[in-house]
Each structure stands twice: as structure tokens, then as C-alpha cells.
Design an enzyme around this catalytic site. Structure first.
Site, mmCIF file in Angstrom:
data_model
loop_
_atom_site.group_PDB
_atom_site.id
_atom_site.type_symbol
_atom_site.label_atom_id
_atom_site.label_comp_id
_atom_site.label_asym_id
_atom_site.label_seq_id
_atom_site.Cartn_x
_atom_site.Cartn_y
_atom_site.Cartn_z
ATOM 1 N N ASN A 1 -12.793 -0.218 17.799
ATOM 2 C CA ASN A 1 -12.461 -0.270 19.396
ATOM 3 C C ASN A 1 -13.599 1.046 20.262
ATOM 4 O OD1 ASN A 1 -10.394 -1.507 19.745
ATOM 5 N ND2 ASN A 1 -9.545 -0.181 17.512
ATOM 6 N N PHE B 1 -8.764 9.558 18.054
ATOM 7 C CA PHE B 1 -10.244 9.265 18.663
ATOM 8 C C PHE B 1 -10.197 8.659 19.966
ATOM 9 C CE2 PHE B 1 -14.813 8.524 18.216
ATOM 10 C CZ PHE B 1 -14.997 9.239 17.751
ATOM 11 N N ARG B 2 -8.303 8.518 20.513
ATOM 12 C CA ARG B 2 -7.806 8.230 21.189
ATOM 13 C C ARG B 2 -7.874 9.502 22.599
ATOM 14 N NH1 ARG B 2 -4.728 3.182 19.434
ATOM 15 N NH2 ARG B 2 -4.333 4.469 18.381
ATOM 16 N N ASN C 1 0.983 -0.751 0.004
ATOM 17 C CA ASN C 1 -0.108 0.210 -0.266
ATOM 18 C C ASN C 1 0.967 0.621 0.393
ATOM 19 O OD1 ASN C 1 -1.474 2.113 -0.007
ATOM 20 N ND2 ASN C 1 -2.749 1.050 2.066
ATOM 21 N N VAL D 1 -11.723 3.359 14.715
ATOM 22 C CA VAL D 1 -12.634 3.480 15.425
ATOM 23 C C VAL D 1 -13.891 2.721 15.591
ATOM 24 C CG1 VAL D 1 -14.949 5.267 16.181
ATOM 25 C CG2 VAL D 1 -11.812 6.180 15.016
ATOM 26 N N GLY D 2 -14.411 1.927 14.960
ATOM 27 C CA GLY D 2 -15.448 1.771 14.397
ATOM 28 C C GLY D 2 -15.399 -0.243 15.625
ATOM 29 N N GLY E 1 -9.745 7.906 7.575
ATOM 30 C CA GLY E 1 -10.628 8.089 7.119
ATOM 31 C C GLY E 1 -11.571 7.460 7.163
ATOM 32 N N ARG F 1 -2.468 -2.190 -3.284
ATOM 33 C CA ARG F 1 -3.925 -1.238 -3.623
ATOM 34 C C ARG F 1 -3.318 -0.352 -4.263
ATOM 35 N NH1 ARG F 1 -5.028 3.025 1.060
ATOM 36 N NH2 ARG F 1 -7.474 3.142 0.521
ATOM 37 N N HIS G 1 -12.160 2.937 0.037
ATOM 38 C CA HIS G 1 -12.535 1.561 1.183
ATOM 39 C C HIS G 1 -13.286 0.692 0.642
ATOM 40 C CE1 HIS G 1 -12.188 4.828 4.641
ATOM 41 N NE2 HIS G 1 -11.180 4.640 4.166
ATOM 42 N N LYS H 1 3.524 0.873 3.244
ATOM 43 C CA LYS H 1 2.831 -0.752 4.053
ATOM 44 C C LYS H 1 3.071 -2.087 3.427
ATOM 45 C CE LYS H 1 -1.105 1.358 6.817
ATOM 46 N NZ LYS H 1 -2.346 1.590 6.722
ATOM 47 N N LEU I 1 -15.313 3.176 10.288
ATOM 48 C CA LEU I 1 -14.702 4.472 10.787
ATOM 49 C C LEU I 1 -13.289 4.154 11.609
ATOM 50 C CD1 LEU I 1 -17.821 4.594 13.161
ATOM 51 C CD2 LEU I 1 -17.035 5.706 11.018
ATOM 52 N N GLU J 1 -8.031 -4.827 5.005
ATOM 53 C CA GLU J 1 -7.701 -5.085 3.723
ATOM 54 C C GLU J 1 -6.240 -5.480 3.062
ATOM 55 O OE1 GLU J 1 -8.158 -0.859 5.194
ATOM 56 O OE2 GLU J 1 -8.942 -0.778 2.912
ATOM 57 N N ARG K 1 -10.728 15.308 7.642
ATOM 58 C CA ARG K 1 -11.313 15.101 6.566
ATOM 59 C C ARG K 1 -13.028 15.567 6.976
ATOM 60 N NH1 ARG K 1 -9.580 9.995 2.883
ATOM 61 N NH2 ARG K 1 -9.176 10.075 4.624
HETATM 62 P P1 AMP Z 1 -7.417 3.263 11.589
HETATM 63 O O1 AMP Z 1 -7.206 3.906 10.327
HETATM 64 O O2 AMP Z 1 -8.425 2.169 11.138
HETATM 65 O O3 AMP Z 1 -6.046 2.878 11.294
HETATM 66 O O4 AMP Z 1 -8.221 3.646 12.426
HETATM 67 C C1 AMP Z 1 -7.576 4.684 13.177
HETATM 68 C C2 AMP Z 1 -8.271 5.327 14.049
HETATM 69 O O5 AMP Z 1 -9.104 4.630 15.408
HETATM 70 C C3 AMP Z 1 -7.296 6.662 15.176
HETATM 71 O O6 AMP Z 1 -8.751 7.684 15.231
HETATM 72 C C4 AMP Z 1 -7.498 5.838 16.077
HETATM 73 O O7 AMP Z 1 -7.328 6.931 17.612
HETATM 74 C C5 AMP Z 1 -8.586 4.877 16.346
HETATM 75 N N1 AMP Z 1 -7.965 3.775 17.843
HETATM 76 C C6 AMP Z 1 -7.424 3.597 17.200
HETATM 77 N N2 AMP Z 1 -8.183 2.551 18.797
HETATM 78 C C7 AMP Z 1 -8.667 3.068 19.939
HETATM 79 C C8 AMP Z 1 -9.686 2.620 20.706
HETATM 80 N N3 AMP Z 1 -8.881 1.436 21.468
HETATM 81 N N4 AMP Z 1 -10.733 3.110 21.198
HETATM 82 C C9 AMP Z 1 -11.044 4.452 20.549
HETATM 83 N N5 AMP Z 1 -10.496 4.583 18.980
HETATM 84 C C10 AMP Z 1 -9.461 4.135 18.682
#
Ligand code: AMP
Length: 399
Positions: free
Chosen positions: A334, A283-284, A9, A331-332, A212, A91, A180, A16, A209, A384, A241
Site C-alpha cells: 500500500n 504506518f498510516r 492462525n 505497507v509493501g 512484522g 499456521r 514469514h 484468525k 513489509l 498466507e 520491534r
Molecule cells: P499487515 O501486518 O500485513 O497487516 O500490515 C499492517 C501494516 O500495514 C500497518 O502498519 C498498516 O498501517 C499498514 N498499512 C495498511 N494499509 C496501508 C496503507 N494504505 N498505506 C500505508 N500503510 C498501510
């Protein structure tokens, strides 16, 4: 025929990668090349079993980064030229109206992906550089492009058409493409498998989520709508975004706020969304600010949830009835809070969450709705890389 696939990717300054078995999903090695082309901070992190190798130093270009990564493969006993790689899966972000199926890469295919850069100027050029470098370094191994837009090729005309001058739109390829797609397809199929029913019988809503973010409505295994558009800016609120905006904001930013086009692009791609509203895009960190009573962070969260629910409502109506709702990506997968708030108060639609199930962390696919609820709500980890590996392996095996 080996089912061993190298998945790449390639981004503008990063790559990656993962080496895995398409059949068993076993990952032999994975890594990340960062800060390509930058004077400082160049780094490659390579994992193989319980070994982690780190290479620090400037990485002038993608080819140099891959060459070094391949050297790290060798150091851990995996020489990519001899270990039996059956295919390389790339990708590729934008397939335009030309590519939607996984496609065996030839000189012509590379040329066309490059031409499609007008539709994805931030992504396709980097994908092309990754492909060209790998073709040089691993000659003779078949390479396959898997398109992020592919799964949304099926969008009905009414869903994919923007209501602007049709001649201008046709001349410049302006329509909704969606992104996606590999993830939406993978998790929707996983959900069907988990429910023990064929995708062809299901109406599904998927929320991917991550940093992106996008949602999709899928009827009988076929995508009928999605939130991202011509570019990955449309739709849900994301890390940096904005998602949907009044298009009139763009001329307003230029004529009234005095921004130039470059600044508008920077604002929309990097300084909006959760970050624009709260100052953080992770998000954390947002959650920590909220816990500390930060009003801007609370508003960012509320705007994020409001947008999710708006699309949930839209897709419920478009589908007429829904069998399952799937949450995936960082996010979705976790954030129990996001899942609970996105679906709160919808028992009249048959949508319910079991709070204990929602809060319990577990690997793999899991149901977070109560048994017997009309709509199954599922958390499905996306993968993915595996989806790309399988697509590449299937194509190479069949040809
Ligand atoms: P991704 O693009 O799928 O790698 O997701 C990245 C996003 O997932 C970031 O905003 C992270 O803060 C969020 N994320 C990862 N782990 C957690 C968690 N345990 N709780 C809330 N958000 C998380």
C-alpha cells in the site's frame, strides 16, 4: 476429496480463521476471535458473504472461542462438521530443525511442536492450544501444520550461523531460522508466474513489509538468506520491534539502564521499532504525523528506509544479479512512498520505478518498474491463508 480447508492462525489471545476452497481460492467465511482470556473486550467477528456477525462477551479460552466461532458458521448455514471440510491447516510459527515441510498432525507432532516452544515462547504454545482445540471440536478431519520457518530451511550454513561459541549454539538450537516463510514462498512463486518464467531461473528479493517485516534473497526458488533470525526480532525495523541491534545494548539495558529481563523483552517486542521512535506503530498514522511535520516520525521513517536499503544492498551482492524485487504485506502493498524511497537512485543497478505505475492502486500482481527495465519491480498481494490451504489440501490429497 473435498478441497474445502479451514485455516487457523492461533495467537496468544486471538485466532484468525478462514474457510476456503484450496483449488479456486474462493473464501466462504472468515473471522477473528479477539481478547481470549481477558476479562473485557472479548469479541468474535465473523464474515460470510455479505453477512457480518459479531459476538461480544468474555472468551475464557481458545476452545470456547472456537466453539462460539463454529456456532457462527452454523448460523450462516455452514456446519463445519457436515459441510465437507477436507482438512484443517494450522499456521505454526516455529518448526525448529525438526519440521519444514507441511506435516500431518498426530499426537507426536503436537508434542514436538510444544517442545519447540523454547524457541518461540510467545507463539508455539498458542499454536498448540489452537491445534488441540480444533482436534477436539472436529475429530476425524485431518489437520496439517504449516511452518512459518519452513521455507528458510534451505539457508546455507554461512547465512544461518551466528558467530558465537559453537557448543553453546548447538546445545540450545541457536541459529537463524527465519519467519514469514509461507508469504515469501507464495509471493516469489506468484512473481515468477507473473513474469512467465520458472522460479528455478530467477534471482529474487522479497520485502514482506507488514506490522512484522522481513526480507529474503531467493535463488532459483530456494531461500539463501533472510533478515529474521532465531526469533522474529532480527532484521528490518518493524511496527513495534527494532530489528538489528548491537547485542551489547542488551547488557547495557540491564546493567546501566536498570531494566529487568521482562522489561527488556517488553521493550524489544512491543515498545521499539516505528512505535518506539515515533509513538505510533501503524504506518498510516506515521504518514499523517510526517505530513504534519513531526520530526520524530520523519526520523522513524528514515531509519526504516535506511535499514531496508542496507539489506537490499546485501542481497544484491549475495545474489550477484537480481531479476525481480517484490513488495508485499500491508505497507509493501500500500505505501508507494516506501517503495519509491527504498529503491531511489539505483538505476545504475538496473533498478527503476515508474512513478505513475507505483502510485496507481490495482488489485492483483502488478509491475511498477518501467517496461524494459533490467530488474522487474512488482507488488504482489500476499495470501498466507491460501498458501496454507493449498499446502494442507495437497498433503491430505496425496496421503
Ligand atoms: P499487515 O501486518 O500485513 O497487516 O500490515 C499492517 C501494516 O500495514 C500497518 O502498519 C498498516 O498501517 C499498514 N498499512 C495498511 N494499509 C496501508 C496503507 N494504505 N498505506 C500505508 N500503510 C498501510
Amino acid at each position: 476429496m473435498s478441497d474445502l480447508v479451514l485455516v487457523l492462525n492461533s495467537g496468544s489471545s486471538s485466532i484468525k480463521y478462514q474457510l476456503l476452497h484450496a483449488d479456486t481460492a474462493e473464501v466462504l467465511a472468515s473471522g477473528l476471535v479477539e481478547k481470549i482470556g481477558e476479562t473485557q473486550g472479548g469479541r468474535i467477528t465473523h464474515e460470510c458473504g455479505d453477512r457480518e456477525l459479531v459476538h461480544d462477551g468474555p472468551i475464557p479460552d481458545h476452545r470456547a472461542g472456537l466453539r462460539q466461532a463454529f456456532e457462527m458458521f452454523r448460523e450462516t448455514g455452514l456446519d463445519l462438521t457436515t459441510v465437507g471440510v477436507g482438512a484443517v491447516g494450522h499456521r505454526v510459527v516455529h518448526g525448529g530443525e525438526v519440521f519444514w515441510e507441511p506435516t500431518l498432525i498426530t499426537d507426536d507432532v503436537v508434542r514436538t511442536i510444544r517442545e519447540l516452544s523454547v524457541l518461540a515462547p510467545l507463539h508455539n504454545p498458542a499454536n498448540v492450544i489452537g491445534i488441540e482445540s480444533t482436534r477436539e471440536l472436529l475429530p476425524g478431519i485431518p489437520q496439517v501444520a504449516v511452518f512459518d520457518t519452513g521455507f528458510f530451511h534451505s539457508l546455507p550454513e554461512a547465512a544461518r550461523t551466528y558467530a558465537i561459541d559453537a557448543k553453546v549454539a548447538a546445545a540450545h538450537g541457536i541459529r537463524k531460522y527465519g519467519f514469514h516463510g509461507t508469504s515469501h514462498q507464495y509471493v516469489s512463486e506468484k512473481a515468477a508466474e507473473f513474469l512467465g518464467r520458472p522460479s528455478s531461473e530467477l534471482n529474487q528479493i522479497v520485502f514482506h513489509l507488514g506490522n512484522g517485516a522481513s526480507a529474503s534473497a531467493i535463488a532459483g526458488g530456494v531461500a539463501i538468506d533472510t533478515t529474521m533470525g532465531l526469533t522474529p526480532l532480527e532484521g528490518l525495523v518493524m511496527g513495534t520491534r527494532p530489528g538489528d541491534l548491537d547485542p551489547g545494548i542488551m547488557p547495557h539495558l540491564i546493567h546501566v539502564a536498570g531494566l529487568d529481563l521482562k522489561q527488556v523483552e517488553q521493550l524489544l517486542n512491543r515498545d521499539s521499532g516505528i512505535k518506539g521512535l515515533s509513538g505510533v506503530n501503524d504506518f498510516r498514522e506515521l504518514q499523517q504525523l510526517i505530513d504534519g511535520g513531526d520530526a520524530a516520525a520523519e526520523l522513524a521513517y528514515d531509519v526504516y528506509i535506511h535499514r531496508l536499503r542496507r539489506y537490499l544492498g546485501a542481497y544484491l551482492v549475495e545474489l550477484g544479479a537480481v531479476d525481480d524485487i517484490v513488495f508485499t504485506a500491508g505497507v509493501g502493498e500500500n505505501s508507494a512512498a516506501v517503495r519509491a524511497d527504498a529503491l531511489a537512485g539505483l538505476s545504475g543497478f538496473g533498478i527503476e520505478i515508474d512513478p505513475a505505475r507505483n502510485e496507481t492502486r490495482a488489485p492483483g500482481v502488478r509491475r511498477i518498474s518501467p517496461d524494459g527495465a533490467r530488474v522487474a519491480v512488482l507488488v504482489v498481494p500476499t495470501n498466507e491463508e491460501l498458501a496454507i490451504a493449498r499446502a494442507a489440501n495437497d498433503l491430505v490429497t496425496a496421503s
